[in-house]
Design an enzyme around this catalytic site. Sequence first.
Site, short mmCIF file in Angstrom:
data_model
loop_
_atom_site.label_atom_id
_atom_site.label_comp_id
_atom_site.label_asym_id
_atom_site.label_seq_id
_atom_site.Cartn_x
_atom_site.Cartn_y
_atom_site.Cartn_z
N ASP A 454 0.99 -1.18 0.08
CA ASP A 454 0.08 0.01 -0.07
C ASP A 454 0.85 1.25 0.01
OD1 ASP A 454 -3.10 0.66 0.56
OD2 ASP A 454 -1.75 2.01 1.51
N ILE A 455 0.47 2.01 -0.80
CA ILE A 455 1.15 3.58 -1.03
C ILE A 455 0.80 4.21 0.44
CG2 ILE A 455 1.87 5.57 -2.24
CD1 ILE A 455 1.43 3.87 -4.96
N GLU A 498 -4.53 2.31 -4.77
CA GLU A 498 -3.12 2.25 -4.61
C GLU A 498 -2.32 1.07 -4.04
OE1 GLU A 498 -5.06 4.14 -0.85
OE2 GLU A 498 -5.36 3.84 -2.69
#
Length: 583
Positions: A454-455, A498
Amino acid sequence: MGIRTKLIASFFVVALIPLLLLTFINKQTTEKALTDNAKQALSAAAKETANRIDAFIDGNLNAVRVEAILPGLARYLSLTPKQRDDSPEMQLAIETLIRLSRKDMLNVLSYALLDLKGKNVLDTKTSNISKDESVENYFKEPLKTGFSFVSSMKLSPTIPDLITVFFSSPVRNAKGDILGVLRVSYNATVVQQLVTRRTEQAGAKSFAILLDENNIYLAHSTAPKLIFKSIVPLPTDVVTQLQWEGRLPNFPVKELATNESKLKQALDHKQPYVISSLEAAGNQVDLIAIAYLQYKPWSVLFAQPLAVALAPVEKQIRDAMFLFSLIASVVTIIAFVIGQLVTKQIIYLNNIVSHFTAGNLDIRVKINSKDEIGQLAKSFNNMALQLQTSFETLEHRVQERTEELVIANRKLELLANMDGLTQIANRRCFDHYLALEHTRHQREQNPLALIMIDIDYFKVYNDSYGHQGGDECLIKVAQEIAKVTQRPTDLVARYGGEEFAVILSNTDIKGALKVAKTIQTAIASLQIPHQNSQVSNYITLSMGVASLVPTLEQNLETLISYADQALYAAKEQGRNRAIAHRY
């Protein structure tokens, strides 16, 4: 009766009657073949569409079941109403629901937690909080059965033309006690799109229909005005109940139905095909293939006008009549110019024509004389050559068209498995490949690893740099992760929004952590600016790492859950790190 008259009669009997018979037989055979081909194409499209809808329902039922066991949800529901407000458990539950809602930002309308009284206590659509949803079947059924549940399609009571479908699952604590229900609201357009996607491939002018258990139109590719009408009038009490449930609009009863009694009879008897006229198709006669869903008592119909399916027969009849006229003319001319001396040659020609009409297109007349018989033989040979050439050209064109369709199908399959933005595998490809690898590793008893990525603070990044900047960031991150994982058996996929996922074959937890660290270093080297990040001035990643040797108990849902839990741990411990799930 003169010889010429006898010859005319003989030639008509020998040449034209077999041709007529062959034309008639060929017409019947062709009609049956075309009808069978159309049935197969429509049935394949209907079954594939039904499978797609079943896969969508199954995937979401499994997803909501897995999501309902996330510990943050159970912790929040285990608190009393007074303990919940502004608690850390509340913040974690809200963050969990928001992250889950982002897995399909186009179609997911909201994620919500319902307590045991059916009260909406948390919802990503905040206007729904405190709403009483206890009368809804998506609340009652999970409590009754203990399993995840999918509702029927319903009209939104507040938003015109919005159709929704709900998935839900009970939320349990560590003891297995049910604390409430996790409810997901979907825009049903996604189901309607699954229905209409295959119409072009099913044949010219074909159209698709989705009916529910009451034979109410849920989707129609050419007549959307029929949606939420039944194919035959329903009893008044049934209409009243369905209107109360939001499954029929509040229109007069006579406006809520068409009159497709023959189709209703076919559905009642579970027939795979039916030939009937449909009101929405202009009452033309249609060939209809029917497929039935596994997870819902719904049916998928693919229909095509029968005249369209049999259109090649009309051309064939015209060609046969032209050929009939040509041969009749030739026979008449020849019969008037020949005599008794050429009877033997006539018989010979008659035999040649008989063989030709029987299907031997290679046969030719061997008469070298320059008289009328010789000219007739030459004309016949030219006609036979042209006809044979026409058949060969037609076969060649059919082969070329078939090859073009194969290439097109391969391109479509490639596009279906690729994320349009990042040009890496999409969620559909991820689910399919993970299932295959899980089966293979279970058979070989080798470890299978999964990294969930996950960004960090990507929503803030989008707010700061705009959606175009966000898209460019996603592309850079996806391509860099793909460079790091270059083994042929590994897969990098966009999991949603994302989030990314990496499938590592034959990899234990130590090796998977090493790959995660390599990814973290590679992303750091890109130095993508993120001025509003709380952990760095550049883009960073939080990663959850899990690895297991698949068994019947340690299934792919377990692997995903382990990786997801590790990802949560990485976020809770400050982000910008990779955390391994420990058993």
